[in-house]
Motif scaffolding. Structure first.
Motif, PDB file in Angstrom:
ATOM      1  N   MET A   1      78.490  71.473  90.392  1.00 39.09           N
ATOM      2  CA  MET A   1      79.606  70.864  89.709  1.00 39.09           C
ATOM      3  C   MET A   1      79.143  69.700  88.830  1.00 39.09           C
ATOM      4  SD  MET A   1      82.801  70.997  89.326  1.00 39.09           S
ATOM      5  CE  MET A   1      84.146  70.030  88.778  1.00 39.09           C
ATOM      6  N   GLU A   2      78.207  68.912  89.358  1.00 34.17           N
ATOM      7  CA  GLU A   2      77.718  67.763  88.591  1.00 34.17           C
ATOM      8  C   GLU A   2      76.987  68.220  87.341  1.00 34.17           C
ATOM      9  OE1 GLU A   2      76.434  68.267  91.768  1.00 34.17           O
ATOM     10  OE2 GLU A   2      77.779  67.019  92.929  1.00 34.17           O
ATOM     11  N   VAL A   3      76.248  69.319  87.479  1.00 38.85           N
ATOM     12  CA  VAL A   3      75.467  69.826  86.350  1.00 38.85           C
ATOM     13  C   VAL A   3      76.396  70.300  85.236  1.00 38.85           C
ATOM     14  CG1 VAL A   3      73.830  71.600  85.639  1.00 38.85           C
ATOM     15  CG2 VAL A   3      73.530  70.455  87.824  1.00 38.85           C
ATOM     16  N   ILE A   4      77.458  70.978  85.603  1.00 38.78           N
ATOM     17  CA  ILE A   4      78.405  71.477  84.601  1.00 38.78           C
ATOM     18  C   ILE A   4      79.076  70.307  83.885  1.00 38.78           C
ATOM     19  CG2 ILE A   4      80.560  72.759  84.282  1.00 38.78           C
ATOM     20  CD1 ILE A   4      79.699  74.493  86.667  1.00 38.78           C
ATOM     21  N   LEU A   5      79.491  69.315  84.636  1.00 37.65           N
ATOM     22  CA  LEU A   5      80.146  68.147  84.045  1.00 37.65           C
ATOM     23  C   LEU A   5      79.208  67.394  83.108  1.00 37.65           C
ATOM     24  CD1 LEU A   5      83.049  67.617  84.898  1.00 37.65           C
ATOM     25  CD2 LEU A   5      82.251  65.618  86.105  1.00 37.65           C
ATOM     26  N   ALA A   6      77.986  67.158  83.548  1.00 38.37           N
ATOM     27  CA  ALA A   6      77.019  66.456  82.710  1.00 38.37           C
ATOM     28  C   ALA A   6      76.687  67.267  81.462  1.00 38.37           C
ATOM     29  CB  ALA A   6      75.746  66.177  83.511  1.00 38.37           C
ATOM     30  N   SER A   7      76.587  68.574  81.603  1.00 38.34           N
ATOM     31  CA  SER A   7      76.276  69.433  80.457  1.00 38.34           C
ATOM     32  C   SER A   7      77.409  69.437  79.437  1.00 38.34           C
ATOM     33  CB  SER A   7      76.004  70.857  80.923  1.00 38.34           C
ATOM     34  OG  SER A   7      74.894  70.909  81.768  1.00 38.34           O
ATOM     35  N   VAL A   8      78.629  69.465  79.917  1.00 38.30           N
ATOM     36  CA  VAL A   8      79.783  69.467  79.007  1.00 38.30           C
ATOM     37  C   VAL A   8      79.852  68.153  78.231  1.00 38.30           C
ATOM     38  CG1 VAL A   8      82.309  69.434  78.930  1.00 38.30           C
ATOM     39  CG2 VAL A   8      81.127  71.150  80.291  1.00 38.30           C
ATOM     40  N   PHE A   9      79.703  67.034  78.927  1.00 32.13           N
ATOM     41  CA  PHE A   9      79.761  65.749  78.231  1.00 32.13           C
ATOM     42  C   PHE A   9      78.592  65.586  77.259  1.00 32.13           C
ATOM     43  CE2 PHE A   9      82.389  64.246  81.954  1.00 32.13           C
ATOM     44  CZ  PHE A   9      83.567  64.215  81.232  1.00 32.13           C
ATOM     45  N   SER A  10      77.421  66.052  77.634  1.00 31.51           N
ATOM     46  CA  SER A  10      76.280  65.983  76.731  1.00 31.51           C
ATOM     47  C   SER A  10      76.484  66.887  75.528  1.00 31.51           C
ATOM     48  CB  SER A  10      75.005  66.376  77.464  1.00 31.51           C
ATOM     49  OG  SER A  10      74.731  65.461  78.487  1.00 31.51           O
ATOM     50  N   ALA A  11      77.061  68.055  75.734  1.00 31.69           N
ATOM     51  CA  ALA A  11      77.330  68.964  74.623  1.00 31.69           C
ATOM     52  C   ALA A  11      78.333  68.357  73.653  1.00 31.69           C
ATOM     53  CB  ALA A  11      77.827  70.301  75.152  1.00 31.69           C
ATOM     54  N   ILE A  12      79.322  67.648  74.183  1.00 32.38           N
ATOM     55  CA  ILE A  12      80.293  66.980  73.313  1.00 32.38           C
ATOM     56  C   ILE A  12      79.604  65.922  72.459  1.00 32.38           C
ATOM     57  CG2 ILE A  12      82.294  65.432  73.309  1.00 32.38           C
ATOM     58  CD1 ILE A  12      83.306  67.016  75.764  1.00 32.38           C
ATOM     59  N   ILE A  13      78.724  65.157  73.065  1.00 28.40           N
ATOM     60  CA  ILE A  13      77.983  64.128  72.319  1.00 28.40           C
ATOM     61  C   ILE A  13      77.096  64.772  71.258  1.00 28.40           C
ATOM     62  CG2 ILE A  13      76.196  62.358  72.530  1.00 28.40           C
ATOM     63  CD1 ILE A  13      77.436  61.705  75.284  1.00 28.40           C
ATOM     64  N   ILE A  14      76.467  65.882  71.581  1.00 27.11           N
ATOM     65  CA  ILE A  14      75.607  66.573  70.624  1.00 27.11           C
ATOM     66  C   ILE A  14      76.432  67.119  69.465  1.00 27.11           C
ATOM     67  CG2 ILE A  14      74.124  68.605  70.327  1.00 27.11           C
ATOM     68  CD1 ILE A  14      73.128  68.036  73.216  1.00 27.11           C
ATOM     69  N   VAL A  15      77.598  67.685  69.746  1.00 26.49           N
ATOM     70  CA  VAL A  15      78.466  68.210  68.681  1.00 26.49           C
ATOM     71  C   VAL A  15      78.906  67.080  67.754  1.00 26.49           C
ATOM     72  CG1 VAL A  15      80.741  69.209  68.247  1.00 26.49           C
ATOM     73  CG2 VAL A  15      79.245  70.228  69.942  1.00 26.49           C
ATOM     74  N   ILE A  16      79.268  65.946  68.303  1.00 30.72           N
ATOM     75  CA  ILE A  16      79.678  64.804  67.483  1.00 30.72           C
ATOM     76  C   ILE A  16      78.513  64.338  66.612  1.00 30.72           C
ATOM     77  CG2 ILE A  16      80.374  62.373  67.576  1.00 30.72           C
ATOM     78  CD1 ILE A  16      82.008  63.113  70.101  1.00 30.72           C
ATOM     79  N   THR A  17      77.311  64.312  67.168  1.00 26.72           N
ATOM     80  CA  THR A  17      76.132  63.889  66.418  1.00 26.72           C
ATOM     81  C   THR A  17      75.821  64.853  65.283  1.00 26.72           C
ATOM     82  OG1 THR A  17      75.239  62.885  68.424  1.00 26.72           O
ATOM     83  CG2 THR A  17      73.694  63.279  66.618  1.00 26.72           C
ATOM     84  N   VAL A  18      75.867  66.146  65.562  1.00 29.92           N
ATOM     85  CA  VAL A  18      75.593  67.148  64.523  1.00 29.92           C
ATOM     86  C   VAL A  18      76.656  67.083  63.436  1.00 29.92           C
ATOM     87  CG1 VAL A  18      75.475  69.630  64.067  1.00 29.92           C
ATOM     88  CG2 VAL A  18      74.254  68.672  66.013  1.00 29.92           C
ATOM     89  N   TYR A  19      77.902  66.919  63.817  1.00 24.02           N
ATOM     90  CA  TYR A  19      78.974  66.802  62.835  1.00 24.02           C
ATOM     91  C   TYR A  19      78.758  65.588  61.925  1.00 24.02           C
ATOM     92  CZ  TYR A  19      83.661  66.205  60.919  1.00 24.02           C
ATOM     93  OH  TYR A  19      84.723  66.035  60.070  1.00 24.02           O
ATOM     94  N   SER A  20      78.337  64.480  62.514  1.00 25.20           N
ATOM     95  CA  SER A  20      78.070  63.278  61.716  1.00 25.20           C
ATOM     96  C   SER A  20      76.893  63.497  60.768  1.00 25.20           C
ATOM     97  CB  SER A  20      77.789  62.089  62.625  1.00 25.20           C
ATOM     98  OG  SER A  20      78.891  61.832  63.448  1.00 25.20           O
ATOM     99  N   MET A  21      75.859  64.178  61.249  1.00 26.49           N
ATOM    100  CA  MET A  21      74.712  64.471  60.388  1.00 26.49           C
ATOM    101  C   MET A  21      75.113  65.373  59.219  1.00 26.49           C
ATOM    102  SD  MET A  21      72.103  62.804  61.358  1.00 26.49           S
ATOM    103  CE  MET A  21      70.889  63.640  60.378  1.00 26.49           C
ATOM    104  N   LEU A  22      75.994  66.325  59.477  1.00 23.44           N
ATOM    105  CA  LEU A  22      76.464  67.198  58.404  1.00 23.44           C
ATOM    106  C   LEU A  22      77.265  66.420  57.371  1.00 23.44           C
ATOM    107  CD1 LEU A  22      77.509  70.403  60.383  1.00 23.44           C
ATOM    108  CD2 LEU A  22      75.412  69.979  59.116  1.00 23.44           C
ATOM    109  N   LYS A  23      78.079  65.470  57.830  1.00 19.14           N
ATOM    110  CA  LYS A  23      78.837  64.637  56.895  1.00 19.14           C
ATOM    111  C   LYS A  23      77.908  63.794  56.031  1.00 19.14           C
ATOM    112  CE  LYS A  23      82.403  62.354  58.280  1.00 19.14           C
ATOM    113  NZ  LYS A  23      83.406  61.592  59.059  1.00 19.14           N
ATOM    114  N   VAL A  24      76.851  63.249  56.648  1.00 18.46           N
ATOM    115  CA  VAL A  24      75.878  62.444  55.901  1.00 18.46           C
ATOM    116  C   VAL A  24      75.177  63.298  54.847  1.00 18.46           C
ATOM    117  CG1 VAL A  24      73.673  61.228  56.121  1.00 18.46           C
ATOM    118  CG2 VAL A  24      75.531  60.734  57.704  1.00 18.46           C
ATOM    119  N   CYS A  25      74.774  64.497  55.231  1.00 16.57           N
ATOM    120  CA  CYS A  25      74.104  65.394  54.281  1.00 16.57           C
ATOM    121  C   CYS A  25      75.037  65.789  53.142  1.00 16.57           C
ATOM    122  CB  CYS A  25      73.586  66.636  54.996  1.00 16.57           C
ATOM    123  SG  CYS A  25      72.183  66.330  56.070  1.00 16.57           S
TER     124      CYS A  25
END
Length: 69
Positions: free
Chosen positions: A1-25
């Motif tokens: 359960m902890e692994v799934i929760l940590a993975s989901v929150f990390s994936a959300i952070i990664i998606v936000i980061t990639v989206y920001s990088m795309l906006k910058v580009c």
């Protein structure tokens, strides 16, 4: 359960980061600071690296959790 929760929150952070990088580009491309070829390369590499990191994270978290317990 902890692994799934940590993975989901990390994936959300990664998606936000990639989206920001795309906006910058996109802003750099609109200002003619980078060429179309560089824009395509930067956006593609950002998306691919984000997907790779998001898919590898659950295995890393699982190893950490196994090490702790």
């Amino acid at each position: 359960m902890e692994v799934i929760l940590a993975s989901v929150f990390s994936a959300i952070i990664i998606v936000i980061t990639v989206y920001s990088m795309l906006k910058v580009c996109l802003i750099a491309y609109k200002r003619n600071e980078i060429s179309l070829q560089k824009f395509i390369i930067f956006t593609t590499s950002s998306i691919v690296i984000g997907l790779i990191v998001a898919s590898v994270l659950p295995f890393g978290y699982q190893k950490v959790i196994d090490y702790i317990y």
